[in-house]
Design a protein around this motif. Sequence first.
Motif, PDB file in Angstrom:
ATOM      1  N   LYS A  50       0.829  -1.200   0.000  1.00  0.00           N
ATOM      2  CA  LYS A  50       0.000   0.000   0.000  1.00  0.00           C
ATOM      3  C   LYS A  50       0.869   1.258   0.000  1.00  0.00           C
ATOM      4  O   LYS A  50       0.500   2.280  -0.573  1.00  0.00           O
ATOM      5  CB  LYS A  50      -0.924  -0.012   1.217  1.00  0.00           C
ATOM      6  N   LYS A  51       2.017   1.187   0.641  1.00  0.00           N
ATOM      7  CA  LYS A  51       2.938   2.328   0.695  1.00  0.00           C
ATOM      8  C   LYS A  51       4.256   1.971   0.022  1.00  0.00           C
ATOM      9  O   LYS A  51       4.651   0.794  -0.005  1.00  0.00           O
ATOM     10  CB  LYS A  51       3.201   2.742   2.151  1.00  0.00           C
ATOM     11  N   ASN A  52       4.947   2.974  -0.497  1.00  0.00           N
ATOM     12  CA  ASN A  52       6.204   2.737  -1.224  1.00  0.00           C
ATOM     13  C   ASN A  52       7.272   2.074  -0.365  1.00  0.00           C
ATOM     14  O   ASN A  52       8.137   1.369  -0.883  1.00  0.00           O
ATOM     15  CB  ASN A  52       6.745   4.059  -1.784  1.00  0.00           C
ATOM     16  N   ASN A  53       7.224   2.309   0.953  1.00  0.00           N
ATOM     17  CA  ASN A  53       8.258   1.732   1.826  1.00  0.00           C
ATOM     18  C   ASN A  53       7.883   0.349   2.345  1.00  0.00           C
ATOM     19  O   ASN A  53       8.573  -0.213   3.186  1.00  0.00           O
ATOM     20  CB  ASN A  53       8.547   2.670   3.003  1.00  0.00           C
ATOM     21  N   SER A  55       6.608  -3.860   1.639  1.00  0.00           N
ATOM     22  CA  SER A  55       7.111  -4.988   0.850  1.00  0.00           C
ATOM     23  C   SER A  55       6.624  -4.890  -0.590  1.00  0.00           C
ATOM     24  O   SER A  55       5.434  -4.730  -0.843  1.00  0.00           O
ATOM     25  CB  SER A  55       6.625  -6.308   1.464  1.00  0.00           C
ATOM     26  N   ARG A  56       7.556  -4.955  -1.529  1.00  0.00           N
ATOM     27  CA  ARG A  56       7.258  -4.804  -2.969  1.00  0.00           C
ATOM     28  C   ARG A  56       6.593  -3.454  -3.253  1.00  0.00           C
ATOM     29  O   ARG A  56       5.776  -3.316  -4.156  1.00  0.00           O
ATOM     30  CB  ARG A  56       6.360  -5.958  -3.476  1.00  0.00           C
ATOM     31  N   GLY A  57       6.929  -2.449  -2.453  1.00  0.00           N
ATOM     32  CA  GLY A  57       6.238  -1.165  -2.543  1.00  0.00           C
ATOM     33  C   GLY A  57       6.735  -0.242  -3.632  1.00  0.00           C
ATOM     34  O   GLY A  57       6.031   0.701  -4.014  1.00  0.00           O
ATOM     35  N   VAL A  58       7.937  -0.462  -4.140  1.00  0.00           N
ATOM     36  CA  VAL A  58       8.477   0.404  -5.196  1.00  0.00           C
ATOM     37  C   VAL A  58       7.800   0.027  -6.506  1.00  0.00           C
ATOM     38  O   VAL A  58       8.079  -1.015  -7.093  1.00  0.00           O
ATOM     39  CB  VAL A  58      10.006   0.264  -5.303  1.00  0.00           C
ATOM     40  N   SER A  59       6.905   0.880  -6.949  1.00  0.00           N
ATOM     41  CA  SER A  59       6.089   0.571  -8.121  1.00  0.00           C
ATOM     42  C   SER A  59       5.443   1.850  -8.638  1.00  0.00           C
ATOM     43  O   SER A  59       5.157   2.768  -7.861  1.00  0.00           O
ATOM     44  CB  SER A  59       4.996  -0.441  -7.745  1.00  0.00           C
ATOM     45  N   ASP A  63      -1.877   5.051  -5.738  1.00  0.00           N
ATOM     46  CA  ASP A  63      -2.450   4.679  -4.441  1.00  0.00           C
ATOM     47  C   ASP A  63      -3.817   4.031  -4.627  1.00  0.00           C
ATOM     48  O   ASP A  63      -4.153   3.057  -3.945  1.00  0.00           O
ATOM     49  CB  ASP A  63      -2.587   5.915  -3.548  1.00  0.00           C
ATOM     50  N   GLU A  64      -4.610   4.555  -5.539  1.00  0.00           N
ATOM     51  CA  GLU A  64      -5.948   4.011  -5.783  1.00  0.00           C
ATOM     52  C   GLU A  64      -5.868   2.598  -6.340  1.00  0.00           C
ATOM     53  O   GLU A  64      -6.599   1.696  -5.911  1.00  0.00           O
ATOM     54  CB  GLU A  64      -6.710   4.915  -6.751  1.00  0.00           C
ATOM     55  N   ASP A  65      -4.954   2.376  -7.300  1.00  0.00           N
ATOM     56  CA  ASP A  65      -4.834   1.055  -7.926  1.00  0.00           C
ATOM     57  C   ASP A  65      -4.292   0.002  -6.963  1.00  0.00           C
ATOM     58  O   ASP A  65      -4.534  -1.196  -7.134  1.00  0.00           O
ATOM     59  CB  ASP A  65      -3.938   1.143  -9.163  1.00  0.00           C
ATOM     60  N   ARG A  66      -3.569   0.435  -5.944  1.00  0.00           N
ATOM     61  CA  ARG A  66      -3.018  -0.521  -4.978  1.00  0.00           C
ATOM     62  C   ARG A  66      -4.116  -1.171  -4.133  1.00  0.00           C
ATOM     63  O   ARG A  66      -3.906  -2.237  -3.565  1.00  0.00           O
ATOM     64  CB  ARG A  66      -1.988   0.165  -4.077  1.00  0.00           C
ATOM     65  N   ASP A  67      -5.274  -0.530  -4.061  1.00  0.00           N
ATOM     66  CA  ASP A  67      -6.389  -1.085  -3.300  1.00  0.00           C
ATOM     67  C   ASP A  67      -7.408  -1.797  -4.187  1.00  0.00           C
ATOM     68  O   ASP A  67      -8.490  -2.159  -3.719  1.00  0.00           O
ATOM     69  CB  ASP A  67      -7.102   0.029  -2.512  1.00  0.00           C
ATOM     70  N   LYS A  68      -7.066  -2.013  -5.443  1.00  0.00           N
ATOM     71  CA  LYS A  68      -8.002  -2.686  -6.347  1.00  0.00           C
ATOM     72  C   LYS A  68      -7.804  -4.202  -6.297  1.00  0.00           C
ATOM     73  O   LYS A  68      -6.765  -4.708  -5.862  1.00  0.00           O
ATOM     74  CB  LYS A  68      -7.840  -2.161  -7.770  1.00  0.00           C
TER      75      LYS A  68
END
Length: 339
Positions: A50-53, A55-59, A63-68
């Motif tokens: 969910k956040k850049n920091n 696990s596997r957060g560098v992407s 933010d919206e697409d991370r909750d899809k």
Amino acid sequence: MGISIKTHKLLWGRSGNKCAFEDCRHDLIADETETDDEAIIGDEAHIVAKKNNGSRGVSPLSDEDRDKYENLILLCRTHHKIIDDQFNFYTVKKLVDLKKKHESWVKGSLEFDTERNKEELTYASNIDEIVNKLDFQNWNVWTSMIFGGTHSISYIRYEQLGELCSFIVTRFWSQRYPELENAIFNLKLILRDFLNVFIYHAEHGSLTIKQDEELESKFLHTEKFYRLIWHENRNDYIELIKDYEFHVALVCDLGLELTRAGNLVIEKIRQYIYPMYREKEGKLLIKEEIDSDSFNNYTVEYTSEEKMQKFPYFGLEAFMLDRMKQDVSFGTGVSKKYL
């Protein structure tokens, strides 16, 4: 905005309520007992964090697409910790493949009530639209202006609430969960009266949109109509002040009733659609500004007896008569001009 109810339903349904690890596949909902409801013992894990920091957060994923749905995988809590601790091994690609393989297994191995699942997804989609227009996430923020000194509402919010009344009555409700539907229609009845009462004494011309006006910063304020003209007779002036105070109290009381109705809708969503809904956020809260440094907070709800009624709200006239009996209220009395 967070994970939508429809996304929750899609994820749990397509995962068969089981952990996606092939050597696990534990059921993630514990059955209800004689004394307790069913318990959710699984996690909706993010593939890209969910956040850049995380696990596997560098992407480049927003933010919206991370909750899809596409970025979520259903896991038991043990395997959730493993994938987050061993993120170099459990890459995005590996987790996406794991999810696809598991959902393919579920589709071919488990039986589903297809009609029920379809109806629940429709409920979830409708509910997402309703709670977004009501802005449950920021309820105490936008409603605080109703209870504050200016007794205001943003123009955009007013328009969204008006659209919501039409949205609710034009949906195709399946009647699978009548208590949930009744709670939604009860909210609609209050919302209609709240908007009609509020706009009765809104500042003159405030609904008119001026050329190049920024709607995001436009607000509808309650008119202090007792100030509009000079009154030779002081008694007339006093009566107008009383009329203004009655109006403001009625708007606030309807705001409280709308909050009660919202909390009933939340209760029914948790009962019938998604048991973990608003587990972190909790119930809707009202925040009343006393002065610049102090506030009163209220959590208002219907009583057990009121919840037994098909519609706890019996209409505006009955509400004006009985509002002082509620857990919190601001005014008393009936004014026929609103009927």
